[in-house]
Write a protein that holds these residues in place. Structure first.
Motif, PDB file in Angstrom:
ATOM      1  N   UNK A 114       0.862  -1.183   0.000  1.00  0.00           N
ATOM      2  CA  UNK A 114       0.000   0.000   0.000  1.00  0.00           C
ATOM      3  C   UNK A 114       0.899   1.234   0.000  1.00  0.00           C
ATOM      4  N   UNK A 115       0.920   1.932  -1.121  1.00  0.00           N
ATOM      5  CA  UNK A 115       1.853   3.043  -1.285  1.00  0.00           C
ATOM      6  C   UNK A 115       1.645   4.182  -0.316  1.00  0.00           C
ATOM      7  N   UNK A 116       0.406   4.375   0.162  1.00  0.00           N
ATOM      8  CA  UNK A 116       0.099   5.497   1.045  1.00  0.00           C
ATOM      9  C   UNK A 116       0.455   5.201   2.510  1.00  0.00           C
ATOM     10  N   UNK A 117       0.874   3.983   2.794  1.00  0.00           N
ATOM     11  CA  UNK A 117       1.291   3.625   4.149  1.00  0.00           C
ATOM     12  C   UNK A 117       2.813   3.578   4.225  1.00  0.00           C
ATOM     13  N   UNK A 118       3.327   3.686   5.456  1.00  0.00           N
ATOM     14  CA  UNK A 118       4.767   3.629   5.651  1.00  0.00           C
ATOM     15  C   UNK A 118       5.274   2.199   5.493  1.00  0.00           C
ATOM     16  N   UNK A 119       6.591   2.065   5.411  1.00  0.00           N
ATOM     17  CA  UNK A 119       7.207   0.743   5.316  1.00  0.00           C
ATOM     18  C   UNK A 119       6.804  -0.115   6.503  1.00  0.00           C
ATOM     19  N   UNK A 120       6.917   0.418   7.717  1.00  0.00           N
ATOM     20  CA  UNK A 120       6.616  -0.384   8.913  1.00  0.00           C
ATOM     21  C   UNK A 120       5.142  -0.751   8.987  1.00  0.00           C
ATOM     22  N   UNK A 121       4.248   0.127   8.507  1.00  0.00           N
ATOM     23  CA  UNK A 121       2.824  -0.199   8.502  1.00  0.00           C
ATOM     24  C   UNK A 121       2.539  -1.332   7.515  1.00  0.00           C
ATOM     25  N   UNK A 122       3.199  -1.329   6.362  1.00  0.00           N
ATOM     26  CA  UNK A 122       3.029  -2.408   5.400  1.00  0.00           C
ATOM     27  C   UNK A 122       3.521  -3.739   5.953  1.00  0.00           C
ATOM     28  N   UNK A 123       4.600  -3.715   6.702  1.00  0.00           N
ATOM     29  CA  UNK A 123       5.169  -4.956   7.233  1.00  0.00           C
ATOM     30  C   UNK A 123       4.195  -5.693   8.144  1.00  0.00           C
ATOM     31  N   UNK A 124       3.426  -4.955   8.925  1.00  0.00           N
ATOM     32  CA  UNK A 124       2.553  -5.602   9.930  1.00  0.00           C
ATOM     33  C   UNK A 124       1.076  -5.476   9.569  1.00  0.00           C
ATOM     34  N   UNK A 125       0.781  -5.065   8.338  1.00  0.00           N
ATOM     35  CA  UNK A 125      -0.603  -4.848   7.929  1.00  0.00           C
ATOM     36  C   UNK A 125      -1.426  -6.122   8.121  1.00  0.00           C
ATOM     37  N   UNK A 126      -2.507  -6.008   8.889  1.00  0.00           N
ATOM     38  CA  UNK A 126      -3.359  -7.151   9.172  1.00  0.00           C
ATOM     39  C   UNK A 126      -2.954  -7.937  10.409  1.00  0.00           C
ATOM     40  N   UNK A 127      -1.780  -7.651  10.947  1.00  0.00           N
ATOM     41  CA  UNK A 127      -1.332  -8.308  12.181  1.00  0.00           C
ATOM     42  C   UNK A 127      -0.553  -7.300  13.045  1.00  0.00           C
ATOM     43  N   UNK A 128      -1.132  -6.100  13.155  1.00  0.00           N
ATOM     44  CA  UNK A 128      -0.490  -5.020  13.881  1.00  0.00           C
ATOM     45  C   UNK A 128      -0.348  -5.355  15.365  1.00  0.00           C
ATOM     46  N   UNK A 129       0.805  -5.085  15.982  1.00  0.00           N
ATOM     47  CA  UNK A 129       0.957  -5.282  17.433  1.00  0.00           C
ATOM     48  C   UNK A 129       0.107  -4.253  18.183  1.00  0.00           C
ATOM     49  N   UNK A 130      -0.520  -4.674  19.223  1.00  0.00           N
ATOM     50  CA  UNK A 130      -1.392  -3.766  19.979  1.00  0.00           C
ATOM     51  C   UNK A 130      -0.994  -3.723  21.448  1.00  0.00           C
ATOM     52  N   UNK A 131      -1.397  -2.636  22.075  1.00  0.00           N
ATOM     53  CA  UNK A 131      -1.187  -2.459  23.506  1.00  0.00           C
ATOM     54  C   UNK A 131      -2.347  -1.655  24.060  1.00  0.00           C
ATOM     55  N   UNK A 132      -3.096  -2.287  24.965  1.00  0.00           N
ATOM     56  CA  UNK A 132      -4.273  -1.650  25.564  1.00  0.00           C
ATOM     57  C   UNK A 132      -5.264  -1.216  24.494  1.00  0.00           C
ATOM     58  N   UNK A 133      -5.460  -2.067  23.496  1.00  0.00           N
ATOM     59  CA  UNK A 133      -6.465  -1.829  22.476  1.00  0.00           C
ATOM     60  C   UNK A 133      -6.054  -0.906  21.354  1.00  0.00           C
ATOM     61  N   UNK A 134      -4.815  -0.413  21.374  1.00  0.00           N
ATOM     62  CA  UNK A 134      -4.344   0.492  20.330  1.00  0.00           C
ATOM     63  C   UNK A 134      -3.093  -0.080  19.684  1.00  0.00           C
ATOM     64  N   UNK A 135      -2.820   0.383  18.464  1.00  0.00           N
ATOM     65  CA  UNK A 135      -1.619  -0.075  17.765  1.00  0.00           C
ATOM     66  C   UNK A 135      -0.378   0.360  18.542  1.00  0.00           C
TER      67      UNK A 135
END
Length: 531
Positions: A114-135
């Motif tokens: 996804x070109x509009x997202x950052x490199x790190x966002x693309x790496x974890x897209x769909x399996x984002x690490x969360x903490x207390x309900x937030x990314x």
């Protein structure tokens, strides 16, 4: 597999470490797979098996069915007939999401970033690490930094993917797949945009994953990579399974014979030079973005002029500027003795200059449109294709069919969507565009990236025909053997500058490679090969 280069100690250890894979039970099995597309029987009863801890290479010409096999394994589309078994269980209704749940990850030639997202966002897209309900952005950054350090890729996690080069996007795709918990990893021509050092680091990671029991399907046409990595090789031809062989038991020549169904003795055809008039001269060209600086080259009719250098040296940007795809700050291109006035690509085409981009999917082709339209779209204003603004459909069909027969399109059907074609057939469609109108200068940018040996031979034969017809061919390639094997003269670029020029009789791999890394004290002056 026999090779002129003997494996080093590290490669020997990799081969020894792979032996236990042969005793492993089958993890993934395809039996009698059939897949039909409109007008194309892509797979005809293909069987394939994959074991844990092995690198299994899929080998075949473009159009042989390799892409269809890996798309079925990854759940992109279902087989029409046959059986798919994973870990002893028959799989039906597989989707990409379900494939990922089975821990099947794929890195395809056409990126899914996804070109509009950052490199790190693309790496974890769909399996984002969360903490207390937030990314958890800190954890996301740590994961990205760690995987890039492990892979040896020089990438910033916070930049937008749209700002990256194709080579950098390739690195992100590879990192994204390896970052996931994976049991089956599919790598489709993964080194096509990587430098040699980046590719070597990837090979080390493949060895590491194999040692951890990951099953790897590797698609490549590069014999050195196959020798370096493969445990077994499955050869496909025309949608059929031809053979599955142990890598150690087969020679390069035998593999090519299995792939093509014919003996291939000479990879690069003999192309006699018949240099005529000076057709194109680039004089002290500097781009506004600084990627090319004071570059000068000359190209005559009846010859192939090569431009070589490392990724990012400016070789592609130079010919893109001639075609009107980059802003020129100073200098000029001269065509047949007159300054070339090009504000956009159609101006270059109208004057007889055609450019074939390396990124066929993004820049070269309309993937949802048929072969016929892609081949003719740059020539629709010509009388062969239209009259008084009305398309002459019968004439268009006849012209495109003739060109595609010349380029040996398989199967010879000009109506399928280009997006359903293999990489080699896509390249043929792109080449057809340059043959659909009068062109004198053909500028090829990495013309054989991602295509097999058989398709390469056909591209080379086309270049020979162009030279015999008195055309000018400019070849930009990152494959030094290719540019040395085809070019009559060769320029080397480094850091945006033309640093050396070689006549064919002075070609030497050592001498040319030395100009890839010029001495710090050599300045910016062009080095002419000594007679």
């Amino acid at each position: 597999m026999s090779s002129s280069t003997q494996p080093g100690p590290a490669e020997g250890l990799a081969r020894a470490g792979a032996e236990p894979a042969r005793a492993q039970p089958t993890l993934l099995r395809l039996e009698g797979i059939v897949k039909q597309f409109p007008g194309v029987r892509a797979l005809d009863g293909v069987s394939f098996e994959l074991r844990p801890g092995e690198v299994h290479v899929l080998f075949g010409e473009n159009g042989a069915g390799k892409s269809t096999v890996i798309n079925i394994i990854a759940g992109i589309f279902p087989p029409d007939e046959g059986r798919y078994t994973f870990d002893g269980q028959e799989i039906k209704g597989l989707t990409p999401f379900k494939a990922r749940q089975l821990k099947i990850q794929a890195v395809f030639q056409e990126f899914s970033l996804v070109g509009e997202l950052s490199v790190e966002q693309n790496l974890v897209l769909g399996r984002e690490p969360t903490r207390r309900g937030a990314v958890d952005r800190r954890a996301m950054r740590e994961q990205a930094t760690a995987i890039f350090r492990r892979l040896g890729f020089d990438l910033r996690p916070d930049v937008l993917v749209s700002s990256l080069s194709r080579a950098q996007q390739q690195m992100v795709e590879i990192a994204k797949a390896i970052l996931a918990d994976v049991r089956v990893l599919i790598l489709d021509e993964p080194t096509a945009s990587l430098t040699d050092s980046e590719a070597e680091r990837l090979f080390s990671i493949v060895d590491e994953l194999r040692g951890q029991g990951v099953a790897i399907i590797y698609v490549s046409h590069r014999m050195r990579e196959i020798s370096r990595l493969a445990d077994r090789i499955t050869v496909l031809r025309d949608g059929r399974h031809i053979a599955t062989v142990n890598q150690a038991d087969v020679s390069d020549d035998r593999l090519i014979e299995l792939m093509t169904g014919r003996r291939v003795d000479i990879l690069f055809p003999d192309i006699p030079a018949t240099p005529g008039d000076l057709t194109l001269e680039v004089d002290n060209l500097t781009l506004a973005d600084g990627r090319v600086q004071q570059a000068s080259i000359k190209a005559h009719a009846g010859e192939i002029v090569g431009i070589a250098g490392l990724v990012g040296c400016g070789k592609s940007e130079l010919i893109r500027a001639v075609y009107g795809l980059a802003e020129v700050a100073q200098g000029q291109a001269v065509y047949r003795g007159k300054p070339l006035r090009v504000k956009r690509p159609i101006d270059a085409l109208d004057q007889g200059i055609c450019y074939f981009p390396s990124d066929r999917a993004r820049e070269g082709l309309a993937l949802t449109r048929p072969i016929r339209e892609n081949a003719s779209m740059a020539a629709l204003r010509r009388p062969e294709f239209s009259r008084h603004g009305i398309l002459r459909r019968a004439s268009e069909n006849a012209v495109v069919k003739r060109i595609m027969e010349q380029l040996k399109l398989r199967p010879p059907n000009i109506e399928p969507q280009v997006g359903n074609l293999s990489g080699g057939n896509r390249q043929k469609v792109l080449l057809a565009r340059g043959l659909a109108r009068p062109v004198e200068v053909f500028m090829f940018d990495e013309p054989t990236v991602g295509i097999d040996v058989g398709a390469k031979l056909e591209v080379y034969e086309m270049m020979r025909g162009l030279v015999q017809d008195g055309k000018t061919v400019i070849l930009v390639s990152s494959e030094l053997p290719e540019v040395m094997g085809l070019a009559h003269r060769l320029y080397v670029m480094h850091d945006g500058k033309v640093v050396a020029h070689f006549e064919r009789e002075h070609f030497s791999e050592t001498a040319i490679l030395s100009q890839f890394f010029p001495r710090q004290d050599s300045g910016t002056a062009l080095e002419e090969a000594a007679p």
